[in-house]
Write a protein that holds these residues in place. Structure first.
Motif, short mmCIF file in Angstrom:
data_model
loop_
_atom_site.label_atom_id
_atom_site.label_comp_id
_atom_site.label_asym_id
_atom_site.label_seq_id
_atom_site.Cartn_x
_atom_site.Cartn_y
_atom_site.Cartn_z
N CYS A 6 0.92 -1.15 -0.08
CA CYS A 6 0.14 -0.17 0.18
C CYS A 6 0.89 1.32 0.02
O CYS A 6 2.03 1.48 0.61
CB CYS A 6 -0.72 -0.26 1.15
SG CYS A 6 -2.04 1.37 1.25
N CYS A 9 -0.15 3.43 3.48
CA CYS A 9 0.31 2.87 4.86
C CYS A 9 1.59 1.93 4.71
O CYS A 9 2.04 1.22 5.80
CB CYS A 9 -0.75 2.13 5.75
SG CYS A 9 -1.04 0.56 5.05
N CYS A 22 -6.46 -1.73 0.16
CA CYS A 22 -5.54 -2.23 1.32
C CYS A 22 -6.55 -2.86 2.42
O CYS A 22 -7.40 -2.10 2.73
CB CYS A 22 -4.84 -0.93 1.73
SG CYS A 22 -3.78 -1.48 3.11
N CYS A 25 -5.71 -0.08 5.56
CA CYS A 25 -6.05 1.61 5.65
C CYS A 25 -7.30 1.62 4.69
O CYS A 25 -7.89 2.77 4.80
CB CYS A 25 -4.80 2.27 5.36
SG CYS A 25 -4.56 2.29 3.75
N SER A 27 -7.27 2.32 1.43
CA SER A 27 -6.90 2.80 0.24
C SER A 27 -6.75 1.98 -1.06
O SER A 27 -6.37 0.74 -0.91
CB SER A 27 -5.53 3.45 0.36
OG SER A 27 -4.80 3.98 -0.69
#
Length: 68
Positions: A6, A9, A22, A25, A27
């Motif tokens: 990611c 993170c 992800c 997180c 994303s």
């Protein structure tokens, strides 16, 4: 399964090819390879606080220096 990192993170995880987000997180900034082209498969089972790409030296574990 493919190892992805990611960009937000910096977590390395094994994902299925259709996964887009992800697991840590949420994303959608998953990368399948380092900016130099080296895949992340080598890094999935590495331990320790520091982890760098063996080809270009980019820091892979933890936040990138430009965001600290």
């Amino acid at each position: 399964m493919i190892t992805r990192r990611c960009a937000v993170c910096s977590r390395l995880r094994a994902y299925e090819t259709d996964d887009r987000y992800c697991i840590v997180c949420g994303s959608d900034a998953l990368e399948a390879a380092c900016s130099c082209g080296r895949g992340y498969d080598f890094a999935l089972h590495e331990t320790g606080e520091l982890l760098h790409c063996p080809r270009c030296g980019k820091r892979l574990r933890g936040r990138d220096g430009e965001f600290e």
